[in-house]
Design a protein around this motif. Structure first.
Motif, short mmCIF file in Angstrom:
data_model
loop_
_atom_site.label_atom_id
_atom_site.label_comp_id
_atom_site.label_asym_id
_atom_site.label_seq_id
_atom_site.Cartn_x
_atom_site.Cartn_y
_atom_site.Cartn_z
N LEU A 31 -3.34 -7.48 7.04
CA LEU A 31 -3.88 -7.76 8.37
C LEU A 31 -3.95 -6.52 9.27
O LEU A 31 -4.81 -6.41 10.14
CB LEU A 31 -3.00 -8.83 9.03
CG LEU A 31 -3.62 -9.66 10.13
CD1 LEU A 31 -4.98 -10.20 9.71
CD2 LEU A 31 -2.69 -10.81 10.47
N GLU A 32 -3.07 -5.54 9.07
CA GLU A 32 -3.01 -4.40 10.00
C GLU A 32 -4.12 -3.37 9.78
O GLU A 32 -4.31 -2.48 10.60
CB GLU A 32 -1.66 -3.70 9.85
CG GLU A 32 -1.51 -3.01 8.49
CD GLU A 32 -0.27 -2.11 8.43
OE1 GLU A 32 0.80 -2.56 8.84
OE2 GLU A 32 -0.42 -0.96 7.95
N LYS A 33 -4.82 -3.48 8.67
CA LYS A 33 -5.75 -2.39 8.32
C LYS A 33 -7.00 -2.36 9.20
O LYS A 33 -7.70 -3.35 9.36
CB LYS A 33 -6.17 -2.52 6.86
CG LYS A 33 -5.09 -2.05 5.93
CD LYS A 33 -5.58 -1.95 4.51
CE LYS A 33 -4.42 -1.67 3.58
NZ LYS A 33 -3.80 -0.36 3.83
N ASN A 34 -7.25 -1.17 9.74
CA ASN A 34 -8.45 -0.95 10.56
C ASN A 34 -9.35 0.04 9.84
O ASN A 34 -9.11 1.24 9.85
CB ASN A 34 -8.04 -0.40 11.94
CG ASN A 34 -9.25 0.09 12.72
OD1 ASN A 34 -10.38 -0.31 12.45
ND2 ASN A 34 -9.01 0.97 13.67
N ILE A 35 -10.42 -0.50 9.23
CA ILE A 35 -11.32 0.39 8.50
C ILE A 35 -12.27 1.12 9.45
O ILE A 35 -13.03 2.01 9.06
CB ILE A 35 -12.07 -0.40 7.38
CG1 ILE A 35 -12.70 0.55 6.36
CG2 ILE A 35 -13.04 -1.40 7.94
CD1 ILE A 35 -13.30 -0.12 5.15
N LEU A 43 -7.53 6.71 7.90
CA LEU A 43 -6.21 6.11 7.70
C LEU A 43 -6.14 5.28 6.43
O LEU A 43 -5.05 4.98 5.94
CB LEU A 43 -5.84 5.20 8.89
CG LEU A 43 -5.67 5.84 10.25
CD1 LEU A 43 -5.27 4.78 11.27
CD2 LEU A 43 -4.61 6.93 10.19
N CYS A 44 -7.30 4.85 5.97
CA CYS A 44 -7.27 3.94 4.80
C CYS A 44 -8.37 4.31 3.81
O CYS A 44 -9.29 3.53 3.58
CB CYS A 44 -7.38 2.49 5.26
SG CYS A 44 -8.74 2.18 6.42
N PRO A 45 -8.25 5.53 3.22
CA PRO A 45 -9.29 5.97 2.29
C PRO A 45 -9.45 5.04 1.09
O PRO A 45 -10.55 4.87 0.57
CB PRO A 45 -8.81 7.36 1.85
CG PRO A 45 -7.36 7.43 2.21
CD PRO A 45 -7.18 6.53 3.38
N ALA A 46 -8.33 4.39 0.70
CA ALA A 46 -8.42 3.48 -0.46
C ALA A 46 -9.23 2.24 -0.09
O ALA A 46 -10.05 1.75 -0.88
CB ALA A 46 -7.02 3.09 -0.91
N THR A 47 -9.04 1.76 1.15
CA THR A 47 -9.81 0.59 1.60
C THR A 47 -11.29 0.94 1.67
O THR A 47 -12.15 0.12 1.32
CB THR A 47 -9.29 0.12 2.98
OG1 THR A 47 -7.89 -0.10 2.86
CG2 THR A 47 -9.96 -1.15 3.44
N GLY A 106 -10.05 -4.29 8.00
CA GLY A 106 -9.95 -3.85 6.61
C GLY A 106 -9.56 -5.02 5.73
O GLY A 106 -9.97 -5.11 4.57
N ALA A 107 -8.78 -5.95 6.29
CA ALA A 107 -8.34 -7.12 5.52
C ALA A 107 -9.55 -7.95 5.06
O ALA A 107 -9.58 -8.44 3.93
CB ALA A 107 -7.39 -7.96 6.36
N SER A 108 -10.55 -8.07 5.94
CA SER A 108 -11.76 -8.83 5.56
C SER A 108 -12.45 -8.17 4.37
O SER A 108 -12.89 -8.84 3.44
CB SER A 108 -12.75 -8.88 6.73
OG SER A 108 -12.26 -9.68 7.76
N VAL A 109 -12.52 -6.86 4.42
CA VAL A 109 -13.16 -6.10 3.33
C VAL A 109 -12.41 -6.37 2.02
O VAL A 109 -13.00 -6.67 0.98
CB VAL A 109 -13.13 -4.59 3.65
CG1 VAL A 109 -13.54 -3.76 2.45
CG2 VAL A 109 -14.00 -4.28 4.88
N LEU A 110 -11.07 -6.29 2.10
CA LEU A 110 -10.26 -6.46 0.89
C LEU A 110 -10.36 -7.90 0.37
O LEU A 110 -10.35 -8.12 -0.85
CB LEU A 110 -8.80 -6.11 1.20
CG LEU A 110 -8.59 -4.65 1.68
CD1 LEU A 110 -7.14 -4.40 2.05
CD2 LEU A 110 -9.04 -3.64 0.62
N ALA A 111 -10.48 -8.85 1.29
CA ALA A 111 -10.61 -10.26 0.86
C ALA A 111 -11.92 -10.46 0.11
O ALA A 111 -11.96 -11.16 -0.92
CB ALA A 111 -10.53 -11.18 2.07
N VAL A 112 -13.00 -9.84 0.60
CA VAL A 112 -14.30 -9.98 -0.07
C VAL A 112 -14.21 -9.39 -1.48
O VAL A 112 -14.66 -10.00 -2.47
CB VAL A 112 -15.42 -9.26 0.75
CG1 VAL A 112 -16.72 -9.18 -0.03
CG2 VAL A 112 -15.62 -9.96 2.09
#
Ligand SMILES: Cc1ncc(COP(=O)(O)O)c(C=O)c1O
Length: 383
Positions: free
Chosen positions: A50-54, A59-63, A277-283
């Motif tokens: 939930l905390e991830k801000n793409i 901050l989140c190159p893997a995302t 970022g969480a939405s991206v990971l969920a997709v």
């Protein structure tokens, strides 16, 4: 706001009580929505990340990489390899991005840009029209509730910058003649956007249930971009939309540079800044977990239920469907009541249906089961 907060349990209890009036998908009472109960794996991913801000990609190159992987998996469904684009907040954002990109691509000599769109367009097109100072040229629908390519060609002027078609219209789930329109866009070198916000997660998975529908594929030339919404038939939690472009150039046309981010300099090609970022990971997780077979099973059940409803309602003398559906969306009318009145009666019986000028819309989403449809039909009989 109070000075002193309530204890957590009390706040949660208060919320539960307040929310009792809201409808939920599990009840099976929501028959008019294009959203649905999200898949459990997506819920787990959302909670965990939930905390991830793409929106701060450094901050989140893997995302960021996972987003590209998800976009490639989506592109692959339509024979586009590699694909470019973003997971955004929904179909509205995706459509606005497409229109914005088209405007940026248009020759500078065009000062009053026009976009050819179907009468069946989603209202997000009107938002784009207002925001981007475009003129939408609406193409009337033929007797099949689709655009006619010959009418499109006649509507092209020296100010036309693009054409948009819909694959799964909001009101009836109809699919425009996508390939014929692509040929026109290609011939006149126009931007061509397909709004497959709904149909994007249905058409590639129709399998044996396949009707005679236009092919939704980037294998023929002419398409510039496509909207596809994971938070509709993709089973993703809200918010999750998708914009896919055929080229890197198109995907970067509306980029805005950001210098101050804590992850370092970046460029945004979306409308929102901070982005889930969480939405991206969920997709991504859904595409990996369900695979083509999983989505085919979901789509096949919803199409079976659609066919079942069409057969059953056709047996009722007082009702009529507007047109044989292309996808899992059905429009119907009553022979006894005008649509507004009918919608009021149906809603008074606890069903949430969509009301359009010409009909009531039912969307056979995965949360709608046969038992709900049988109850609904029984209520229709009693009206
Ligand atoms: C065809 C179509 N495009 C775009 C949208 C907009 O999607 P969202 O509500 O996710 O912004 C919808 C919504 O129903 C739709 O039906």
């Amino acid at each position: 706001m109070r000075e002193l907060g309530f204890p957590e349990t009390q706040v949660l209890q208060q919320l539960n009580l307040k929310l009792e009036r809201d409808l939920n998908f599990e009840s099976g009472r929501i028959l008019g929505s294009m959203c649905t109960l999200p898949h459990p794996i997506a819920n787990k991913v959302i909670l965990k990340y939930l905390e991830k801000n793409i929106g701060d990609p450094g901050l989140c190159p893997a995302t960021v990489e996972i987003e590209q992987d998800a976009i490639n998996m989506l592109g692959d469904l339509f024979d586009l390899r590699p694909a470019y684009g973003s997971i955004v907040t929904g179909g509205t954002e995706a459509n606005i991005l497409a229109f914005w990109t088209a405007k940026e691509m248009a020759p500078l000599s065009i000062t009053k840009p026009e976009f050819i769109v179907p009468e069946s367009m989603h209202f997000s097109f009107v938002k784009a029209e207002k925001m981007l100072n475009l003129k939408l040229v609406r193409i009337p629908l033929n007797h099949k509730y689709k655009m006619d390519e010959k009418v499109i060609e006649k509507a092209i002027t020296e100010n036309t910058i693009g054409i948009a078609a819909v694959a799964g219209s909001t009101a009836l789930g109809m699919v425009d003649p996508l390939e014929e329109i692509a040929q026109i866009a290609y011939k006149y070198k126009l931007y061509y956007h397909i709004d497959a916000a709904f149909g994007g997660y249905v058409m590639p998975f129709l399998g044996n249930t396949k009707k005679k529908l236009p092919q939704l594929s980037f294998s023929y030339p002419g398409i510039s971009s496509l909207t596809i919404d994971p938070h509709k038939m993709g089973m993703a939690p809200i918010p999750a939309g998708g914009i896919i472009y055929t080229s890197k150039e198109l995907s970067q046309k509306v980029k805005v540079a950001v210098h101050y981010l804590s992850g370092g300099k970046a460029a945004h090609a979306t409308i929102v800044g901070t982005r889930s970022g969480a939405s991206v990971l969920a997709v991504w997780a859904l595409l990996k977990h369900l695979g083509k077979r999983g989505y085919r099973e979901i789509v096949s059940k919803t199409m079976e239920l659609t066919d079942y409803f069409v057969k059953q309602i056709s047996k009722l003398d007082d009702y009529e469907i507007l047109i044989e559906p292309d996808l899992n969306v059905v429009g119907f009318v009553s022979r006894k009541y005008p649509v507004n009145e009918l919608a009021n009666i149906i809603r008074s019986k606890g069903w949430a249906v969509s009301l359009f000028k010409t009909h009531i819309r039912i969307v056979f989403m995965p949360h709608v089961k046969k038992e709900h449809i049988d109850m609904f039909l029984a209520d229709l009989k009693g009206i």
